[in-house]
Design a protein around this motif. Structure first.
Motif, PDB file in Angstrom:
ATOM      1  N   VAL A 152       0.818  -1.203   0.000  1.00  0.00           N
ATOM      2  CA  VAL A 152       0.000   0.000   0.000  1.00  0.00           C
ATOM      3  C   VAL A 152       0.856   1.258   0.000  1.00  0.00           C
ATOM      4  CG1 VAL A 152      -1.625   1.361   1.392  1.00  0.00           C
ATOM      5  CG2 VAL A 152      -2.034  -1.071   1.039  1.00  0.00           C
ATOM      6  N   ASP A 153       1.988   1.241   0.705  1.00  0.00           N
ATOM      7  CA  ASP A 153       2.868   2.414   0.728  1.00  0.00           C
ATOM      8  C   ASP A 153       3.363   2.738  -0.683  1.00  0.00           C
ATOM      9  OD1 ASP A 153       2.596   2.683   3.455  1.00  0.00           O
ATOM     10  OD2 ASP A 153       4.395   1.523   3.925  1.00  0.00           O
ATOM     11  N   ALA A 154       3.739   1.712  -1.424  1.00  0.00           N
ATOM     12  CA  ALA A 154       4.194   1.919  -2.807  1.00  0.00           C
ATOM     13  C   ALA A 154       3.050   2.423  -3.675  1.00  0.00           C
ATOM     14  CB  ALA A 154       4.767   0.625  -3.374  1.00  0.00           C
ATOM     15  N   ALA A 155       1.843   1.914  -3.433  1.00  0.00           N
ATOM     16  CA  ALA A 155       0.678   2.370  -4.187  1.00  0.00           C
ATOM     17  C   ALA A 155       0.408   3.849  -3.911  1.00  0.00           C
ATOM     18  CB  ALA A 155      -0.547   1.532  -3.831  1.00  0.00           C
ATOM     19  N   MET A 156       0.553   4.275  -2.666  1.00  0.00           N
ATOM     20  CA  MET A 156       0.355   5.686  -2.324  1.00  0.00           C
ATOM     21  C   MET A 156       1.408   6.563  -2.994  1.00  0.00           C
ATOM     22  SD  MET A 156      -2.367   6.334  -0.640  1.00  0.00           S
ATOM     23  CE  MET A 156      -1.851   8.064  -0.537  1.00  0.00           C
ATOM     24  N   THR A 157       2.610   6.052  -3.152  1.00  0.00           N
ATOM     25  CA  THR A 157       3.658   6.796  -3.853  1.00  0.00           C
ATOM     26  C   THR A 157       3.241   7.059  -5.297  1.00  0.00           C
ATOM     27  OG1 THR A 157       5.417   5.870  -2.468  1.00  0.00           O
ATOM     28  CG2 THR A 157       6.073   6.759  -4.607  1.00  0.00           C
ATOM     29  N   VAL A 158       2.639   6.059  -5.936  1.00  0.00           N
ATOM     30  CA  VAL A 158       2.150   6.225  -7.311  1.00  0.00           C
ATOM     31  C   VAL A 158       1.081   7.312  -7.368  1.00  0.00           C
ATOM     32  CG1 VAL A 158       0.949   5.098  -9.226  1.00  0.00           C
ATOM     33  CG2 VAL A 158       2.683   3.843  -7.928  1.00  0.00           C
ATOM     34  N   VAL A 223     -11.090   4.035  -2.582  1.00  0.00           N
ATOM     35  CA  VAL A 223     -10.559   5.399  -2.496  1.00  0.00           C
ATOM     36  C   VAL A 223     -10.669   6.141  -3.832  1.00  0.00           C
ATOM     37  CG1 VAL A 223      -8.989   4.900  -0.584  1.00  0.00           C
ATOM     38  CG2 VAL A 223      -8.222   4.515  -2.938  1.00  0.00           C
ATOM     39  N   ARG A 224     -11.473   5.609  -4.739  1.00  0.00           N
ATOM     40  CA  ARG A 224     -11.681   6.309  -6.011  1.00  0.00           C
ATOM     41  C   ARG A 224     -12.337   7.662  -5.768  1.00  0.00           C
ATOM     42  NH1 ARG A 224     -15.110   1.967  -9.184  1.00  0.00           N
ATOM     43  NH2 ARG A 224     -16.027   1.868  -7.088  1.00  0.00           N
ATOM     44  N   HIS A 225     -11.979   8.652  -6.604  1.00  0.00           N
ATOM     45  CA  HIS A 225     -12.552  10.000  -6.523  1.00  0.00           C
ATOM     46  C   HIS A 225     -12.305  10.637  -5.154  1.00  0.00           C
ATOM     47  CE1 HIS A 225     -14.434   8.518 -10.126  1.00  0.00           C
ATOM     48  NE2 HIS A 225     -15.169   7.663  -9.462  1.00  0.00           N
ATOM     49  N   THR A 226     -11.158  10.304  -4.566  1.00  0.00           N
ATOM     50  CA  THR A 226     -10.788  10.818  -3.251  1.00  0.00           C
ATOM     51  C   THR A 226      -9.498  11.622  -3.376  1.00  0.00           C
ATOM     52  OG1 THR A 226     -11.757   8.861  -2.189  1.00  0.00           O
ATOM     53  CG2 THR A 226     -10.241  10.167  -0.872  1.00  0.00           C
ATOM     54  N   SER A 227      -9.405  12.728  -2.653  1.00  0.00           N
ATOM     55  CA  SER A 227      -8.190  13.539  -2.690  1.00  0.00           C
ATOM     56  C   SER A 227      -7.026  12.760  -2.072  1.00  0.00           C
ATOM     57  CB  SER A 227      -8.388  14.841  -1.923  1.00  0.00           C
ATOM     58  OG  SER A 227      -8.550  14.578  -0.540  1.00  0.00           O
ATOM     59  N   VAL A 228      -5.821  13.170  -2.401  1.00  0.00           N
ATOM     60  CA  VAL A 228      -4.636  12.473  -1.882  1.00  0.00           C
ATOM     61  C   VAL A 228      -4.597  12.545  -0.355  1.00  0.00           C
ATOM     62  CG1 VAL A 228      -2.119  12.426  -1.844  1.00  0.00           C
ATOM     63  CG2 VAL A 228      -3.312  12.885  -3.989  1.00  0.00           C
ATOM     64  N   SER A 229      -4.895  13.718   0.197  1.00  0.00           N
ATOM     65  CA  SER A 229      -4.855  13.871   1.655  1.00  0.00           C
ATOM     66  C   SER A 229      -5.894  12.997   2.340  1.00  0.00           C
ATOM     67  CB  SER A 229      -5.058  15.335   2.041  1.00  0.00           C
ATOM     68  OG  SER A 229      -6.296  15.815   1.549  1.00  0.00           O
ATOM     69  N   GLU A 230      -7.095  12.925   1.764  1.00  0.00           N
ATOM     70  CA  GLU A 230      -8.143  12.083   2.339  1.00  0.00           C
ATOM     71  C   GLU A 230      -7.775  10.605   2.201  1.00  0.00           C
ATOM     72  OE1 GLU A 230     -11.645  10.717   4.106  1.00  0.00           O
ATOM     73  OE2 GLU A 230     -10.585  12.637   4.188  1.00  0.00           O
ATOM     74  N   MET A 231      -7.168  10.268   1.074  1.00  0.00           N
ATOM     75  CA  MET A 231      -6.730   8.892   0.865  1.00  0.00           C
ATOM     76  C   MET A 231      -5.686   8.491   1.910  1.00  0.00           C
ATOM     77  SD  MET A 231      -5.432   7.289  -2.772  1.00  0.00           S
ATOM     78  CE  MET A 231      -6.593   8.334  -3.666  1.00  0.00           C
ATOM     79  N   GLU A 232      -4.741   9.379   2.133  1.00  0.00           N
ATOM     80  CA  GLU A 232      -3.697   9.116   3.133  1.00  0.00           C
ATOM     81  C   GLU A 232      -4.307   8.931   4.520  1.00  0.00           C
ATOM     82  OE1 GLU A 232       0.148  11.484   1.240  1.00  0.00           O
ATOM     83  OE2 GLU A 232      -1.329  12.571   2.444  1.00  0.00           O
ATOM     84  N   ARG A 233      -5.313   9.730   4.838  1.00  0.00           N
ATOM     85  CA  ARG A 233      -5.977   9.610   6.149  1.00  0.00           C
ATOM     86  C   ARG A 233      -6.665   8.260   6.272  1.00  0.00           C
ATOM     87  NH1 ARG A 233     -10.646   9.679   8.429  1.00  0.00           N
ATOM     88  NH2 ARG A 233     -11.759   9.994   6.465  1.00  0.00           N
ATOM     89  N   GLN A 234      -7.411   7.876   5.251  1.00  0.00           N
ATOM     90  CA  GLN A 234      -8.132   6.608   5.313  1.00  0.00           C
ATOM     91  C   GLN A 234      -7.170   5.421   5.427  1.00  0.00           C
ATOM     92  OE1 GLN A 234     -11.310   5.901   2.464  1.00  0.00           O
ATOM     93  NE2 GLN A 234     -11.655   8.087   2.201  1.00  0.00           N
ATOM     94  N   VAL A 235      -6.106   5.474   4.674  1.00  0.00           N
ATOM     95  CA  VAL A 235      -5.133   4.364   4.698  1.00  0.00           C
ATOM     96  C   VAL A 235      -4.467   4.269   6.068  1.00  0.00           C
ATOM     97  CG1 VAL A 235      -2.892   3.600   3.805  1.00  0.00           C
ATOM     98  CG2 VAL A 235      -4.695   4.331   2.225  1.00  0.00           C
ATOM     99  N   SER A 236      -4.104   5.415   6.643  1.00  0.00           N
ATOM    100  CA  SER A 236      -3.419   5.413   7.946  1.00  0.00           C
ATOM    101  C   SER A 236      -4.326   4.931   9.070  1.00  0.00           C
ATOM    102  CB  SER A 236      -2.888   6.808   8.267  1.00  0.00           C
ATOM    103  OG  SER A 236      -3.958   7.721   8.443  1.00  0.00           O
ATOM    104  N   GLU A 237      -5.636   5.162   8.921  1.00  0.00           N
ATOM    105  CA  GLU A 237      -6.584   4.792   9.978  1.00  0.00           C
ATOM    106  C   GLU A 237      -7.109   3.371   9.819  1.00  0.00           C
ATOM    107  OE1 GLU A 237      -9.661   7.697   9.924  1.00  0.00           O
ATOM    108  OE2 GLU A 237      -8.408   9.294  10.779  1.00  0.00           O
ATOM    109  N   SER A 238      -6.850   2.729   8.680  1.00  0.00           N
ATOM    110  CA  SER A 238      -7.425   1.409   8.461  1.00  0.00           C
ATOM    111  C   SER A 238      -6.557   0.312   9.074  1.00  0.00           C
ATOM    112  CB  SER A 238      -7.564   1.150   6.957  1.00  0.00           C
ATOM    113  OG  SER A 238      -6.299   1.148   6.338  1.00  0.00           O
TER     114      SER A 238
END
Length: 238
Positions: A152-158, A223-238
């Motif tokens: 997931v970390d690599a995916a977030m980098t993309v 996380v489709r149609h989600t901002s990068v910051s919101e995506m990062e928040r969701q990933v960190s909280e999951s």
């Protein structure tokens, strides 16, 4: 680094089916990656023979898409997967479509390469093209590694890189428009370069889509149609 733990089943064939699905997708991804690299090399080096090679690969990529779709359908029908297994099948089905479209864009770049050779090579725009191509190729490489390792970390980098690619594309387009205004004789050639840049930017968009599918696969988050910051928040909280 997050990992996906696919369920292990009593049926060895079921386990093999899921692993084969993963392997087949990576093989298709490698084929598309090479197609993109060759298309970029063809347009950068005015190599029409290499460009024509890229266009011939298109049929094989399409065949891979159909085969993977059939494989996904068979697993759904025969195994009725649940939980992470189901996400794996659904994600592969979606990623396959994006890979095929990336191949389509590579084919467009190759077509522009042939047109540029026919019209006479111009150096204008190639610096911008090579710069954007380098960023896009990095995204594609990171995307495939993210899927291979369920990372997931690599995916977030993309996902983050896609924003940079978008900015590079807009900057390059502005420069080329200025050049065409200063020298109208260059319009035909520069427009071909701009169409190639557009295809590269679209490849980056599809790489981001794949990264989002990987996040869904591993985390179960849409996380489709989600901002990068919101995506990062969701990933960190999951």
């Amino acid at each position: 680094m997050d990992k996906l733990h696919l369920d292990q089943h009593i049926s060895r064939q079921y386990n093999a089916d899921l692993e084969d699905l993963r392997t087949e997708l990576l093989e298709m991804g490698g084929m598309v990656q090479e197609q993109i690299r060759d298309a970029i090399s063809a347009i950068s080096n005015a190599d029409s023979d290499l460009a024509r090679k890229v266009t011939t690969v298109e049929d094989e990529v399409d065949a891979r898409e159909i085969a993977l779709d059939e494989h996904c359908t068979l697993i759904l029908a025969r195994r009725q997967p649940a939980a992470s297994d189901l996400r794996m099948v659904l994600a592969v089905s979606k990623i396959t479509r994006d890979l095929e479209r990336m191949g389509d864009e590579a084919n467009k770049v190759a077509t522009m390469a042939i047109a540029l050779v026919d019209e006479g090579q111009s150096s204008q725009g190639y610096v911008e093209l090579r710069h954007l191509a380098k960023s896009v190729l990095l995204m594609v490489d990171q995307m495939l590694n993210a899927f291979a390792r369920f990372d997931v970390d690599a995916a977030m980098t993309v996902v983050r890189e896609d924003k940079l690619v978008d900015r590079e594309y807009k900057s390059s387009t502005r420069e080329l428009i200025t050049y065409m205004m200063e020298d109208p004789r260059s319009i035909g050639r520069v427009m071909n370069v701009m169409w190639a840049l557009r295809s590269l930017e679209r490849i980056g968009d599809h790489a981001r889509n794949v990264a989002e599918h990987i996040i869904y696969l591993v985390k179960g988050l849409d996380v489709r149609h989600t901002s990068v910051s919101e995506m990062e928040r969701q990933v960190s909280e999951s």
